[in-house]
Motif scaffolding. Sequence first.
Motif, PDB file in Angstrom:
ATOM      1  N   LEU A  60    -100.485  -6.226 -62.261  1.00  0.00           N
ATOM      2  CA  LEU A  60     -99.595  -6.179 -63.417  1.00  0.00           C
ATOM      3  C   LEU A  60     -99.250  -7.586 -63.889  1.00  0.00           C
ATOM      4  CD1 LEU A  60     -97.132  -3.471 -62.061  1.00  0.00           C
ATOM      5  CD2 LEU A  60     -98.819  -3.123 -63.871  1.00  0.00           C
ATOM      6  N   ALA A  61     -99.083  -8.487 -62.936  1.00  0.00           N
ATOM      7  CA  ALA A  61     -98.715  -9.860 -63.279  1.00  0.00           C
ATOM      8  C   ALA A  61     -99.802 -10.542 -64.095  1.00  0.00           C
ATOM      9  CB  ALA A  61     -98.428 -10.660 -62.008  1.00  0.00           C
ATOM     10  N   ASP A  62    -101.076 -10.305 -63.762  1.00  0.00           N
ATOM     11  CA  ASP A  62    -102.175 -10.914 -64.524  1.00  0.00           C
ATOM     12  C   ASP A  62    -102.069 -10.538 -65.999  1.00  0.00           C
ATOM     13  OD1 ASP A  62    -104.382 -12.135 -62.555  1.00  0.00           O
ATOM     14  OD2 ASP A  62    -103.541 -10.363 -61.603  1.00  0.00           O
ATOM     15  N   GLN A  90    -108.502  -1.996 -69.365  1.00  0.00           N
ATOM     16  CA  GLN A  90    -107.762  -1.077 -68.502  1.00  0.00           C
ATOM     17  C   GLN A  90    -106.451  -0.641 -69.138  1.00  0.00           C
ATOM     18  OE1 GLN A  90    -108.340  -3.764 -64.928  1.00  0.00           O
ATOM     19  NE2 GLN A  90    -108.390  -1.818 -63.884  1.00  0.00           N
ATOM     20  N   LEU A  91    -105.806  -1.532 -69.855  1.00  0.00           N
ATOM     21  CA  LEU A  91    -104.550  -1.187 -70.516  1.00  0.00           C
ATOM     22  C   LEU A  91    -104.766  -0.143 -71.608  1.00  0.00           C
ATOM     23  CD1 LEU A  91    -102.951  -4.737 -70.936  1.00  0.00           C
ATOM     24  CD2 LEU A  91    -102.451  -3.041 -69.173  1.00  0.00           C
ATOM     25  N   ARG A  92    -105.874  -0.249 -72.318  1.00  0.00           N
ATOM     26  CA  ARG A  92    -106.121   0.669 -73.438  1.00  0.00           C
ATOM     27  C   ARG A  92    -106.482   2.075 -72.969  1.00  0.00           C
ATOM     28  NH1 ARG A  92    -106.259  -2.109 -78.233  1.00  0.00           N
ATOM     29  NH2 ARG A  92    -106.698  -4.354 -78.154  1.00  0.00           N
ATOM     30  N   LEU A  95    -102.381   4.562 -70.236  1.00  0.00           N
ATOM     31  CA  LEU A  95    -101.146   4.373 -71.004  1.00  0.00           C
ATOM     32  C   LEU A  95     -99.947   4.107 -70.105  1.00  0.00           C
ATOM     33  CD1 LEU A  95    -101.553   7.058 -73.824  1.00  0.00           C
ATOM     34  CD2 LEU A  95    -102.162   4.626 -73.814  1.00  0.00           C
ATOM     35  N   LEU A  96     -99.953   4.633 -68.883  1.00  0.00           N
ATOM     36  CA  LEU A  96     -98.860   4.354 -67.958  1.00  0.00           C
ATOM     37  C   LEU A  96     -98.867   2.884 -67.568  1.00  0.00           C
ATOM     38  CD1 LEU A  96     -96.525   5.525 -66.306  1.00  0.00           C
ATOM     39  CD2 LEU A  96     -98.163   5.981 -64.465  1.00  0.00           C
ATOM     40  N   LEU A  97    -100.054   2.354 -67.301  1.00  0.00           N
ATOM     41  CA  LEU A  97    -100.189   0.933 -66.997  1.00  0.00           C
ATOM     42  C   LEU A  97     -99.765   0.088 -68.190  1.00  0.00           C
ATOM     43  CD1 LEU A  97    -101.247  -1.426 -65.222  1.00  0.00           C
ATOM     44  CD2 LEU A  97    -103.525  -0.970 -66.177  1.00  0.00           C
ATOM     45  N   LEU A  98    -100.200   0.480 -69.375  1.00  0.00           N
ATOM     46  CA  LEU A  98     -99.822  -0.226 -70.600  1.00  0.00           C
ATOM     47  C   LEU A  98     -98.305  -0.309 -70.732  1.00  0.00           C
ATOM     48  CD1 LEU A  98    -100.699  -1.356 -73.477  1.00  0.00           C
ATOM     49  CD2 LEU A  98    -100.406   0.998 -74.272  1.00  0.00           C
TER      50      LEU A  98
END
Length: 392
Positions: A60-62, A90-92, A95-98
């Motif tokens: 997440l920090a990256d 990966q973010l696209r 959606l939870l990660l985004l």
Amino acid sequence: MDNGTYSSGPDGNDKLLPFQRELDVARSAVRVAAKLSQHIINAKDQGGVMTKDDLTPVTLADFAIQALLSATIRAQFPGDRIVGEEDASQLRTDLLLLEHVYDLLRWATGHGDGPDAEARREAFPKDCRVPSSREHMCDLIDECGASVPGSTGRTWIFDPIDGTKTYVRGELYAINIALLVDGKQTLSVVGCPNLSIAPVAPLRDSHVHEKGTIAFAVKGSGAFVQSIGISSGTGPIRLRHLDPSLGLEHVRFVSCTTVGSALAGVNEEVARRIDPVAAAVEFPTCDLLPWVLRWVALARGLGNTTVWIYKSKERLGKIWDHAGAMLLFEETGGLVTDVLGKPIDLAAGRKMEANFGFVAAPPQLHGEVLRTAQAVVREMGREELLQGWPPS
């Protein structure tokens, strides 16, 4: 010797250097990034480690830090190119990660209620920015992930977390910002959120400190270190230049024994031939996984030499692991080339396709270290590694 404090003007502010505004903005961004990275790693998810297509880890920090750095530089220097390690694929698709990454950026700016949020709002630097929306965040990260450094104009290089494996273990890591002008290193700002202001050798990944540091350099103006906290009460300290009287008996290596990208045994053999007594006692003097921190250790005088010979021609340096950070060592008097003795070409691409490996040492010793490294490669039956560069 060039050893002393970074002097202040009559108003108490830092003495102006070339590219002072760029330096100020980059240091502000690194301070926010350091705080954000420590907040993430202290959370229960330990940074949310994922795996990229090339099987290297990403957290997440990256994503959050690359978004912070790119938004800040884009706002302050809109005409400049930005290059970073990550992309937003990966973010696209997650959606939870985004949402998690976007919430972290809002946390950094002080979003929310209560005294802690208010303190973060007051502390957030006026020259820093975060993306205005989730789509804006993904677009900025993708721009970094697709861009290549240029041989003309200005290019900013970001490594949001160098040493992801050590970062998630709570060990040493770095945040790297470099500015290239016409393909040449011009400015370096490296955040070391858990490296002591007064580290000592031997240095290992596990040697963390509760208060971190920033190392920075401007081409032709020297290299400096200061506390990462803005209220530390101490200004930047100019790093000492390498002693021109150093001989081969004074060589001390900075390397890494925990990754498998180097030709097996070559670094140890080079050290043994340079100084068999010292190599028998301790190799390397500093054993660090993050490449950026290896350059910092060299600039800090914790070692003075590094040799890195990849085990195949397909293994290349990545620009975000070296750009800017090498300048720290160069501004303390170090000489950096590849294993063929060629200058490092940072305009060759995201991967450093014009160079193979690294040899860095005090100038008066560099030639002998280089010759020794090449001789070892040949005697190991791997002369093909030294031929045909750049590969077709």
